[in-house]
Design a protein around this motif. Structure first.
Motif, PDB file in Angstrom:
ATOM      1  N   ASP A 385       0.812  -1.214   0.000  1.00  0.00           N
ATOM      2  CA  ASP A 385       0.000   0.000   0.000  1.00  0.00           C
ATOM      3  C   ASP A 385       0.843   1.260   0.000  1.00  0.00           C
ATOM      4  N   GLY A 386       2.164   1.127  -0.048  1.00  0.00           N
ATOM      5  CA  GLY A 386       3.018   2.292  -0.208  1.00  0.00           C
ATOM      6  C   GLY A 386       3.921   2.656   0.952  1.00  0.00           C
ATOM      7  N   LEU A 387       3.895   1.901   2.058  1.00  0.00           N
ATOM      8  CA  LEU A 387       4.769   2.228   3.178  1.00  0.00           C
ATOM      9  C   LEU A 387       6.227   2.078   2.769  1.00  0.00           C
ATOM     10  N   PRO A 388       7.079   3.080   3.020  1.00  0.00           N
ATOM     11  CA  PRO A 388       8.505   2.948   2.703  1.00  0.00           C
ATOM     12  C   PRO A 388       9.136   1.779   3.469  1.00  0.00           C
ATOM     13  N   GLU A 389      10.040   1.076   2.827  1.00  0.00           N
ATOM     14  CA  GLU A 389      10.655  -0.105   3.441  1.00  0.00           C
ATOM     15  C   GLU A 389      11.283   0.213   4.792  1.00  0.00           C
ATOM     16  N   GLN A 390      11.919   1.359   4.902  1.00  0.00           N
ATOM     17  CA  GLN A 390      12.618   1.699   6.141  1.00  0.00           C
ATOM     18  C   GLN A 390      11.660   1.954   7.297  1.00  0.00           C
ATOM     19  N   GLU A 391      10.368   2.117   6.990  1.00  0.00           N
ATOM     20  CA  GLU A 391       9.378   2.342   8.039  1.00  0.00           C
ATOM     21  C   GLU A 391       8.624   1.072   8.422  1.00  0.00           C
ATOM     22  N   SER A 392       8.906  -0.014   7.744  1.00  0.00           N
ATOM     23  CA  SER A 392       8.230  -1.272   8.034  1.00  0.00           C
ATOM     24  C   SER A 392       8.649  -1.808   9.402  1.00  0.00           C
ATOM     25  N   ILE A 393       7.670  -2.259  10.195  1.00  0.00           N
ATOM     26  CA  ILE A 393       7.990  -2.865  11.495  1.00  0.00           C
ATOM     27  C   ILE A 393       8.822  -4.115  11.292  1.00  0.00           C
ATOM     28  N   TYR A 394       8.462  -4.918  10.295  1.00  0.00           N
ATOM     29  CA  TYR A 394       9.251  -6.113  10.014  1.00  0.00           C
ATOM     30  C   TYR A 394      10.356  -5.733   9.034  1.00  0.00           C
ATOM     31  N   PRO A 395      11.605  -6.014   9.348  1.00  0.00           N
ATOM     32  CA  PRO A 395      12.713  -5.572   8.490  1.00  0.00           C
ATOM     33  C   PRO A 395      12.650  -6.199   7.091  1.00  0.00           C
ATOM     34  N   VAL A 396      12.801  -5.363   6.099  1.00  0.00           N
ATOM     35  CA  VAL A 396      12.919  -5.828   4.715  1.00  0.00           C
ATOM     36  C   VAL A 396      14.401  -6.046   4.439  1.00  0.00           C
ATOM     37  N   THR A 397      14.764  -7.287   4.119  1.00  0.00           N
ATOM     38  CA  THR A 397      16.176  -7.639   3.954  1.00  0.00           C
ATOM     39  C   THR A 397      16.476  -7.960   2.492  1.00  0.00           C
ATOM     40  N   PRO A 398      17.758  -7.905   2.109  1.00  0.00           N
ATOM     41  CA  PRO A 398      18.111  -8.186   0.701  1.00  0.00           C
ATOM     42  C   PRO A 398      17.757  -9.622   0.310  1.00  0.00           C
ATOM     43  N   TYR A 399      17.354  -9.781  -0.930  1.00  0.00           N
ATOM     44  CA  TYR A 399      17.012 -11.095  -1.475  1.00  0.00           C
ATOM     45  C   TYR A 399      18.303 -11.798  -1.859  1.00  0.00           C
ATOM     46  N   ARG A 400      18.656 -12.841  -1.085  1.00  0.00           N
ATOM     47  CA  ARG A 400      19.913 -13.554  -1.333  1.00  0.00           C
ATOM     48  C   ARG A 400      19.687 -15.058  -1.234  1.00  0.00           C
ATOM     49  N   PRO A 401      19.621 -15.763  -2.345  1.00  0.00           N
ATOM     50  CA  PRO A 401      19.563 -17.218  -2.280  1.00  0.00           C
ATOM     51  C   PRO A 401      20.791 -17.773  -1.564  1.00  0.00           C
ATOM     52  N   LEU A 402      20.595 -18.878  -0.865  1.00  0.00           N
ATOM     53  CA  LEU A 402      21.696 -19.503  -0.144  1.00  0.00           C
ATOM     54  C   LEU A 402      22.715 -20.067  -1.133  1.00  0.00           C
ATOM     55  N   PRO A 403      24.003 -19.737  -0.973  1.00  0.00           N
ATOM     56  CA  PRO A 403      24.996 -20.383  -1.839  1.00  0.00           C
ATOM     57  C   PRO A 403      25.089 -21.872  -1.490  1.00  0.00           C
ATOM     58  N   GLY A 404      25.166 -22.713  -2.514  1.00  0.00           N
ATOM     59  CA  GLY A 404      25.263 -24.139  -2.263  1.00  0.00           C
ATOM     60  C   GLY A 404      24.032 -24.705  -1.588  1.00  0.00           C
ATOM     61  N   ALA A 405      22.839 -24.301  -2.054  1.00  0.00           N
ATOM     62  CA  ALA A 405      21.599 -24.719  -1.387  1.00  0.00           C
ATOM     63  C   ALA A 405      21.437 -26.229  -1.375  1.00  0.00           C
ATOM     64  N   ALA A 406      21.847 -26.905  -2.454  1.00  0.00           N
ATOM     65  CA  ALA A 406      21.723 -28.376  -2.491  1.00  0.00           C
ATOM     66  C   ALA A 406      22.540 -29.003  -1.370  1.00  0.00           C
ATOM     67  N   LEU A 407      23.721 -28.429  -1.102  1.00  0.00           N
ATOM     68  CA  LEU A 407      24.540 -28.942  -0.007  1.00  0.00           C
ATOM     69  C   LEU A 407      23.856 -28.713   1.327  1.00  0.00           C
ATOM     70  N   HIS A 408      23.212 -27.558   1.488  1.00  0.00           N
ATOM     71  CA  HIS A 408      22.483 -27.280   2.727  1.00  0.00           C
ATOM     72  C   HIS A 408      21.402 -28.327   2.961  1.00  0.00           C
ATOM     73  N   ARG A 409      20.717 -28.736   1.900  1.00  0.00           N
ATOM     74  CA  ARG A 409      19.667 -29.738   2.044  1.00  0.00           C
ATOM     75  C   ARG A 409      20.245 -31.089   2.451  1.00  0.00           C
ATOM     76  N   THR A 410      21.405 -31.436   1.885  1.00  0.00           N
ATOM     77  CA  THR A 410      22.063 -32.688   2.267  1.00  0.00           C
ATOM     78  C   THR A 410      22.501 -32.635   3.726  1.00  0.00           C
ATOM     79  N   VAL A 411      23.078 -31.508   4.115  1.00  0.00           N
ATOM     80  CA  VAL A 411      23.495 -31.340   5.509  1.00  0.00           C
ATOM     81  C   VAL A 411      22.294 -31.428   6.442  1.00  0.00           C
TER      82      VAL A 411
END
Length: 434
Positions: A385-411
């Motif tokens: 609805d237009g609220l600036p990200e910096q004013e959001s109560i819940y922090p908006v964080t950078p979109y970063r896929p996990l490196p080596g996600a397949a390994l994470h699943r094996t672990v």
């Protein structure tokens, strides 16, 4: 326990019965397109609807086929991380409103239920964390003390009190949180859907998003039911995500929760099994969570195999867990056994991202989705609805896929088995301790 008659179906679906049909023809334009008809998507639509028209929700399967219709129905306040950890991660100024909001998440669920008259057997009668050892009790006592400092009225219980509430000698104490509770998760989901529909939200089942692209300030989403354009898009597919957005499946590690339900218990057993009628989780590394149903069944869940399929071996494992807590269930039959996925984020708390203009991603509830996904919907609605990200109560964080996600699943698979083995050894040691 008898498992020969076990039906490998979801108890909640059997109990709920049929639901009304949702909208048929998919519109070609939307102000906001929500991809995913679970708690996050429907709560976001419901919170946004009084402020915007043209909200469309699409669900690849039927509503409730994912985690929102398969969970244990426990409404647990707060996040996995405690207040101090949140302060260290986000700073005092950002963390304090987040802490207050997260610890009010269960209250928000029950407020919505009352506001929209949702029939889902909701009871805000508290939630019990049962501890299996003195060391676990000491750890939980410290965590409860930290949470009391921010207004969470959590009570430490001794072994006698826990045994009175649970009807089992398997635990040495526990922590009671009066803000928690339980509900029928699938009926709650459809209640959110009905409330959103009443406010003009268009909901479409069995419509899968196949691709999305942005041009001229608008999103084009190709679906299995045709193409739709939208000013804003929300991806709320949680542990059932594909790579609709590049790297989406790599943002979290999926785990599986395995659950089973007994047949309705006779009155004599109901007097001994969970006489306090509370939802309970325990403190083992591979935890068990359990509760009673309205029709007098015991429902118990634990970590499952890494698959959606369940069979006799899965039912046997849940039966063993039930008997380890409630030996009096020997001879009782299981009526249902099913599994569902959990999204575990690397951050240990739900993820809220805005990777591109007009695109929001929210997922990753780590087993606390009933309360936190519902609450997340209000944060998402504010942003759309237009609220600036910096004013959001819940922090908006950078979109970063996990490196080596397949390994994470094996672990994760190896770690889950190692933790289960440690739990087994610890239980045996505790059983032989004088």
């Amino acid at each position: 326990m008898k498992i020969t008659k076990t039906s490998f179906t979801n108890y909640w679906q059997s109990e709920a019965g049929p639901f009304p049909a949702y909208a048929a023809a998919l519109p070609r334009q939307a102000r906001c397109l929500v991809i995913g008809g679970g708690y996050t998507g429907l709560s976001s639509a419901l919170h946004l609807a009084p402020r915007q028209q043209g909200i469309v929700v699409i669900e690849a399967q039927q509503l409730g086929e994912g985690a929102s219709g398969r969970n244990g129905g426990q409404v647990i306040p707060g996040l996995k991380l405690g207040p101090q950890a949140l302060r260290e991660r986000f700073g005092e100024r950002r963390a304090e409103p987040l802490i207050r909001a997260a610890y009010g998440a269960a209250d928000r669920v029950f407020e919505l239920i009352r506001e929209h008259a949702i029939d889902c057997s909701a009871r805000q009668n508290g939630w019990l964390l049962a501890t299996h050892s003195p060391a676990a009790l000491a750890t939980q006592a410290q965590r409860a003390a930290e949470r009391r400092e921010v207004g969470a009225d959590m009570h430490l219980l001794d072994a006698v009190e826990v045994r009175r509430l649970i009807g089992s000698a398997a635990y040495v104490g526990g922590v009671f949180d009066p803000r928690g509770g339980m509900l029928q998760p699938l009926r709650y989901l459809h209640g959110l859907a009905g409330a959103a529909q009443a406010l003009g939200v268009s909901i479409h089942e069995k419509v899968r998003a196949l691709s999305l692209s942005r041009s001229g300030g608008r999103w084009t989403v190709v679906t299995s039911a045709g193409e739709i354009q939208a000013e804003q898009v929300l991806i709320a597919t949680n542990a059932y995500s594909d790579n609709l957005l590049p790297g989406l499946r790599q943002t979290h590690v999926p785990l599986w929760s395995l659950q089973a339900a007994t047949e309705p218990l006779p009155a004599a057993l109901l007097e001994r099994i969970l006489p306090g009628d509370l939802p309970v989780s325990d403190s083992f590394r591979v935890l068990r969570y359990f509760r009673r149903s309205d029709d007098g069944r015991l429902l118990l869940g634990t970590r499952g195999a890494f698959t959606d399929r369940v069979g006799a071996g899965d039912a046997q494992r849940v039966a063993r867990e039930m008997l380890s807590i409630f030996p009096a269930l020997a001879g009782t039959a299981l009526s249902h056994c099913w599994s569902g996925r959990i999204a575990v984020p690397a951050s240990q708390i739900p993820m809220l991202h805005r990777p591109q203009p007009g695109l929001t991603v929210a997922l990753g509830y780590y087993g606390r989705g009933v309360a936190m996904a519902t609450l997340m919907g209000s944060f998402v609605a504010d942003l759309i609805d237009g609220l600036p990200e910096q004013e959001s109560i819940y922090p908006v964080t950078p979109y970063r896929p996990l490196p080596g996600a397949a390994l994470h699943r094996t672990v994760a698979r190896v770690t889950a088995n190692a933790l289960r083995l440690r739990d087994i050894i610890e239980r045996r040691l505790l059983d032989t301790t004088p």
